[in-house]
Write an enzyme that holds these catalytic residues in place. Structure first.
Site, mmCIF file in Angstrom:
data_model
loop_
_atom_site.group_PDB
_atom_site.id
_atom_site.type_symbol
_atom_site.label_atom_id
_atom_site.label_comp_id
_atom_site.label_asym_id
_atom_site.label_seq_id
_atom_site.Cartn_x
_atom_site.Cartn_y
_atom_site.Cartn_z
ATOM 1 N N SER A 125 -34.194 -20.218 23.816
ATOM 2 C CA SER A 125 -33.983 -19.616 22.499
ATOM 3 C C SER A 125 -33.307 -20.617 21.579
ATOM 4 O O SER A 125 -32.535 -21.481 22.036
ATOM 5 C CB SER A 125 -33.073 -18.395 22.680
ATOM 6 O OG SER A 125 -32.525 -18.004 21.454
ATOM 7 N N TYR A 150 -24.899 -14.457 26.424
ATOM 8 C CA TYR A 150 -26.362 -14.562 26.480
ATOM 9 C C TYR A 150 -26.793 -15.991 26.121
ATOM 10 O O TYR A 150 -27.575 -16.628 26.836
ATOM 11 C CB TYR A 150 -27.005 -13.561 25.506
ATOM 12 C CG TYR A 150 -28.423 -13.906 25.143
ATOM 13 C CD1 TYR A 150 -29.454 -13.724 26.059
ATOM 14 C CD2 TYR A 150 -28.736 -14.457 23.900
ATOM 15 C CE1 TYR A 150 -30.750 -14.080 25.743
ATOM 16 C CE2 TYR A 150 -30.027 -14.815 23.573
ATOM 17 C CZ TYR A 150 -31.034 -14.630 24.499
ATOM 18 O OH TYR A 150 -32.328 -15.002 24.187
ATOM 19 N N LYS A 154 -28.633 -19.230 28.415
ATOM 20 C CA LYS A 154 -29.802 -20.052 28.054
ATOM 21 C C LYS A 154 -29.438 -21.539 28.130
ATOM 22 O O LYS A 154 -30.223 -22.364 28.604
ATOM 23 C CB LYS A 154 -30.314 -19.699 26.651
ATOM 24 C CG LYS A 154 -30.958 -18.318 26.565
ATOM 25 C CD LYS A 154 -32.215 -18.196 27.415
ATOM 26 C CE LYS A 154 -32.824 -16.816 27.395
ATOM 27 N NZ LYS A 154 -33.844 -16.602 28.443
HETATM 28 N N1 UFG Z 1 -29.854 -7.658 10.813
HETATM 29 C C1 UFG Z 1 -29.450 -6.721 9.878
HETATM 30 N N2 UFG Z 1 -29.452 -5.419 10.248
HETATM 31 C C2 UFG Z 1 -29.847 -4.997 11.485
HETATM 32 C C3 UFG Z 1 -30.272 -5.966 12.425
HETATM 33 C C4 UFG Z 1 -30.247 -7.289 12.059
HETATM 34 O O1 UFG Z 1 -29.078 -7.067 8.764
HETATM 35 O O2 UFG Z 1 -29.813 -3.797 11.744
HETATM 36 C C5 UFG Z 1 -29.866 -9.077 10.428
HETATM 37 C C6 UFG Z 1 -28.904 -9.911 11.281
HETATM 38 O O3 UFG Z 1 -27.608 -9.849 10.769
HETATM 39 C C7 UFG Z 1 -29.549 -11.281 11.185
HETATM 40 C C8 UFG Z 1 -31.053 -10.983 11.049
HETATM 41 O O4 UFG Z 1 -31.136 -9.610 10.661
HETATM 42 O O5 UFG Z 1 -29.130 -11.903 10.021
HETATM 43 C C9 UFG Z 1 -31.804 -11.154 12.346
HETATM 44 O O6 UFG Z 1 -31.132 -10.429 13.356
HETATM 45 P P1 UFG Z 1 -31.785 -10.128 14.767
HETATM 46 O O7 UFG Z 1 -30.787 -9.372 15.578
HETATM 47 O O8 UFG Z 1 -33.134 -9.535 14.603
HETATM 48 O O9 UFG Z 1 -32.018 -11.570 15.365
HETATM 49 P P2 UFG Z 1 -30.949 -12.741 15.620
HETATM 50 O O10 UFG Z 1 -31.365 -13.862 14.742
HETATM 51 O O11 UFG Z 1 -29.573 -12.310 15.560
HETATM 52 O O12 UFG Z 1 -31.209 -12.969 17.174
HETATM 53 C C10 UFG Z 1 -32.390 -13.494 17.629
HETATM 54 C C11 UFG Z 1 -32.687 -12.969 19.029
HETATM 55 C C12 UFG Z 1 -31.663 -13.451 19.985
HETATM 56 C C13 UFG Z 1 -31.493 -14.925 19.862
HETATM 57 C C14 UFG Z 1 -31.197 -15.318 18.449
HETATM 58 C C15 UFG Z 1 -31.118 -16.780 18.250
HETATM 59 O O13 UFG Z 1 -32.707 -11.557 19.023
HETATM 60 O O14 UFG Z 1 -32.105 -13.125 21.288
HETATM 61 O O15 UFG Z 1 -32.236 -14.847 17.617
HETATM 62 O O16 UFG Z 1 -30.598 -17.079 16.984
HETATM 63 F F1 UFG Z 1 -30.479 -15.362 20.637
#
Ligand code: UFG
Length: 337
Positions: A125, A150, A154
């Site tokens: 990731s 997590y 990785k």
């Molecule tokens: N977000 C919101 N509201 C929500 C959910 C997410 O505003 O209800 C925002 C988060 O704050 C973030 C963006 O949407 O800015 C993306 O969030 P995600 O949770 O969809 O994804 P992430 O980028 O946090 O995480 C993903 C994968 C992880 C991995 C990570 C690496 O889910 O497994 O990318 O950066 F580790």
């Protein structure tokens, strides 16, 4: 060619199994269904028109995994997806994450060695980069201190693979560092199955649009980005799945381990994703703006040049398609929680 796919009933695993069948491979799914469902195997069979071998086992247990290698001596490669992936849960239950994610990796690698299987593709990731100093981030960027257990699993898994490749020159490893996979299969038959309230943005959007959730909360609107919301590199899961086929076929006489970013190379803000979703589907839904989510990185997107240059892989699906497919998939689901 028989390919063992651990976590093959999961979100990315199931789409990869479909692509493997389409490309003439014979995938064998192993999955403990801890974050997936047996019905997905049937759906994969429906999409491909082929009977798929699957075993409901826990791949961190030797006595579960070994019989599969014994029964299938023609296995020539392994794609290893099986892992826990919820960032928040990894903080509250780190022991579970370290044990599951590391033990499954080492168990699979031991069985590969014992049964002479050398080709290995690993699901990593972009989280290994932490908060990168330069974006787009390329594969040479430093691996920063992990932001959660997590992410640490990785990083550790990658290190273990580097170590194994150093001491076992027969092993051929490709590490794929995924950016943000979204979407679902265009057939609407397989997609992401979040258990309970989703953590990730797109399942939360589709569930809110479907009326399962009252409103979407955007975590932070005060980042120093154009619209104040975080930026991510969202890619269609079908594009991501195809990258695994390229990785399986990858051969470099100079090196037995290679790392590739798997992203589109383009960053989109959370707000723009919401706007595109509404525009594509015509479904509006309540959006609130809340506090920043601890541990979120303001902006990250891939340099995808290495995957293009060496694997001849790039994203082909648009963000619009990914969101449309995610919505189609959502409409097939029944609310559980
Ligand atoms: N977000 C919101 N509201 C929500 C959910 C997410 O505003 O209800 C925002 C988060 O704050 C973030 C963006 O949407 O800015 C993306 O969030 P995600 O949770 O969809 O994804 P992430 O980028 O946090 O995480 C993903 C994968 C992880 C991995 C990570 C690496 O889910 O497994 O990318 O950066 F580790």
């Amino acid at each position: 060619m028989k390919i063992l796919v651990t976590g093959g009933a999961g979100f990315i695993g199931s789409h990869t199994v479909v692509e493997l069948v389409h490309a003439g491979f014979e995938p064998i799914i192993v999955d403990n269904f801890s974050n997936s469902d047996l019905s997905i195997v049937g759906k994969i069979q429906e999409i491909t028109g082929r009977k798929i071998s699957f075993y409901q086992i826990d791949c961190k247990l030797d006595d579960h995994l070994e019989p599969i290698f014994l029964e299938n001596p023609e296995i020539e490669g392994v794609i290893h997806f099986a892992a826990y992936k919820a960032v928040g849960e990894s903080v509250s239950e780190p022991e579970k994450y370290y044990h599951n994610n590391i033990a499954s990796l080492t168990c699979v690698c031991r069985m590969m060695k014992k049964y002479g299987v050398n080709k290995f593709v690993f699901s990593s990731s972009c989280t290994v980069y932490g908060n990168p100093e330069v974006i787009p981030v390329n594969e040479k960027a430093p691996i920063k201190e992990a932001l959660n257990p997590y992410a640490h699993t990785k990083q550790l898994a990658e290190e273990i693979l580097f170590g194994l490749c150093q001491y076992n020159q027969d092993l051929e490893v490709v590490i794929l560092r995924y950016f943000n996979p979204i979407g679902a299969h265009e057939s609407g038959l397989i997609g992401e199955l979040p258990i309970g309230v989703p953590n990730n943005l797109v399942p939360y959007i589709t569930q809110t649009a479907a009326g399962w959730r009252d409103s979407l909360v955007v975590f932070g609107k005060d980042y120093s980005t154009a619209d104040g919301t975080c930026i991510r590199d969202f890619i269609h899961v079908e594009d991501l799945a195809k990258a695994h086929l390229k990785a399986l076929m990858w051969k470099n006489p100079e090196s037995n381990l290679e790392v590739f970013n798997i992203g589109s190379g383009v960053g989109h803000s959370v707000q723009s994703l919401i706007d595109i979703f509404i525009n594509e589907t015509g479904i509006d839904f309540p959006v609130k703006y809340g506090e920043r989510r601890p541990g979120d990185i303001p902006a990250i997107f891939a340099s995808a040049e290495k995957a293009l240059g060496l694997l001849n892989w790039k994203t082909e699906r648009t963000l619009e398609e990914a969101l449309r497919h995610a919505w189609n998939w959502q409409q097939t689901l029944e609310k559980t929680e």
